[in-house]
Design a protein around this motif. Structure first.
Motif, mmCIF file in Angstrom:
data_model
loop_
_atom_site.group_PDB
_atom_site.id
_atom_site.type_symbol
_atom_site.label_atom_id
_atom_site.label_comp_id
_atom_site.label_asym_id
_atom_site.label_seq_id
_atom_site.Cartn_x
_atom_site.Cartn_y
_atom_site.Cartn_z
ATOM 1 N N GLU A 31 -2.953 -4.889 17.746
ATOM 2 C CA GLU A 31 -2.253 -4.780 16.477
ATOM 3 C C GLU A 31 -1.880 -3.253 16.249
ATOM 4 O O GLU A 31 -2.553 -2.540 16.898
ATOM 5 C CB GLU A 31 -3.358 -5.275 15.515
ATOM 6 C CG GLU A 31 -3.402 -6.654 15.979
ATOM 7 C CD GLU A 31 -4.353 -7.441 15.070
ATOM 8 O OE1 GLU A 31 -4.611 -6.857 13.577
ATOM 9 O OE2 GLU A 31 -4.964 -8.661 15.026
ATOM 10 N N GLY A 32 -0.928 -3.090 15.449
ATOM 11 C CA GLY A 32 -0.835 -1.789 15.017
ATOM 12 C C GLY A 32 0.567 -1.210 15.866
ATOM 13 O O GLY A 32 0.764 -0.068 15.407
ATOM 14 N N VAL A 33 0.890 -1.624 16.795
ATOM 15 C CA VAL A 33 2.256 -1.451 17.550
ATOM 16 C C VAL A 33 3.381 -1.515 16.631
ATOM 17 O O VAL A 33 3.678 -2.888 16.791
ATOM 18 C CB VAL A 33 2.068 -1.576 18.812
ATOM 19 C CG1 VAL A 33 3.383 -1.016 19.771
ATOM 20 C CG2 VAL A 33 0.801 -1.475 19.700
ATOM 21 N N ASN A 34 3.939 -0.776 15.848
ATOM 22 C CA ASN A 34 5.014 -0.904 15.243
ATOM 23 C C ASN A 34 6.442 -0.921 15.815
ATOM 24 O O ASN A 34 7.478 -1.502 15.679
ATOM 25 C CB ASN A 34 5.258 -0.178 14.126
ATOM 26 C CG ASN A 34 4.348 -0.408 13.224
ATOM 27 O OD1 ASN A 34 3.692 -1.411 12.846
ATOM 28 N ND2 ASN A 34 3.621 0.778 12.556
ATOM 29 N N GLY A 35 6.530 -0.310 17.029
ATOM 30 C CA GLY A 35 7.691 -0.188 17.847
ATOM 31 C C GLY A 35 7.392 0.433 19.206
ATOM 32 O O GLY A 35 6.397 1.155 19.374
ATOM 33 N N VAL A 36 8.160 0.218 20.300
ATOM 34 C CA VAL A 36 8.035 0.373 21.682
ATOM 35 C C VAL A 36 9.541 0.890 21.957
ATOM 36 O O VAL A 36 10.306 0.082 21.856
ATOM 37 C CB VAL A 36 7.436 -0.422 22.474
ATOM 38 C CG1 VAL A 36 7.550 0.157 23.935
ATOM 39 C CG2 VAL A 36 6.077 -0.961 21.915
ATOM 40 N N ARG A 37 9.682 2.216 22.591
ATOM 41 C CA ARG A 37 10.912 2.641 23.151
ATOM 42 C C ARG A 37 10.597 2.611 24.608
ATOM 43 O O ARG A 37 9.732 3.604 24.897
ATOM 44 C CB ARG A 37 11.532 3.911 22.652
ATOM 45 C CG ARG A 37 11.597 3.921 21.075
ATOM 46 C CD ARG A 37 13.039 2.961 20.899
ATOM 47 N NE ARG A 37 14.121 3.725 21.153
ATOM 48 C CZ ARG A 37 15.256 2.960 20.983
ATOM 49 N NH1 ARG A 37 15.402 1.761 20.497
ATOM 50 N NH2 ARG A 37 16.414 3.493 21.430
ATOM 51 N N GLN A 38 11.230 1.959 25.628
ATOM 52 C CA GLN A 38 11.072 2.123 26.948
ATOM 53 C C GLN A 38 12.215 3.069 27.638
ATOM 54 O O GLN A 38 13.448 2.885 27.122
ATOM 55 C CB GLN A 38 11.239 0.681 27.483
ATOM 56 C CG GLN A 38 10.941 0.672 29.127
ATOM 57 C CD GLN A 38 10.628 -0.615 29.827
ATOM 58 O OE1 GLN A 38 9.922 -1.387 29.077
ATOM 59 N NE2 GLN A 38 10.824 -1.126 30.896
ATOM 60 N N GLY A 39 11.647 3.851 28.797
ATOM 61 C CA GLY A 39 12.781 4.796 29.321
ATOM 62 C C GLY A 39 12.455 4.491 30.797
ATOM 63 O O GLY A 39 11.860 3.876 31.228
#
Length: 76
Positions: A31-39
């Motif tokens: 919990e607590g992962v508000n956003g992920v950007r993958q590269g």
């Protein structure tokens, strides 16, 4: 000489892969992962003396889609 090119979608560009990772983490109980950007990371094995300008030209012409992606170069 080695160089690492880090390529990421620019802010404001939708990242469906990052959103899928964020959702999967929540499903796994993180919990607590508000956003992920993958590269992506591209490792180049270059001839000694290759200039950073040449590496940037490689990025601009092929390695990154500069309309929607940004990149940074790390010479290692």
């Amino acid at each position: 000489m080695k160089a690492r090119v880090h390529v990421m979608l620019k802010n404001g560009v939708l990242d469906p892969q990052g959103e899928a990772v964020r959702h999967a983490l929540g499903t796994l109980g993180f919990e607590g992962v508000n956003g992920v950007r993958q590269g992506k990371v591209i490792e180049l094995d270059l001839a000694d003396g290759t200039s950073e300008a040449t590496i940037n030209e490689m990025c601009e012409k092929l390695l990154a889609n500069t309309v929607i992606e940004s990149y940074s170069v790390e010479v290692v």
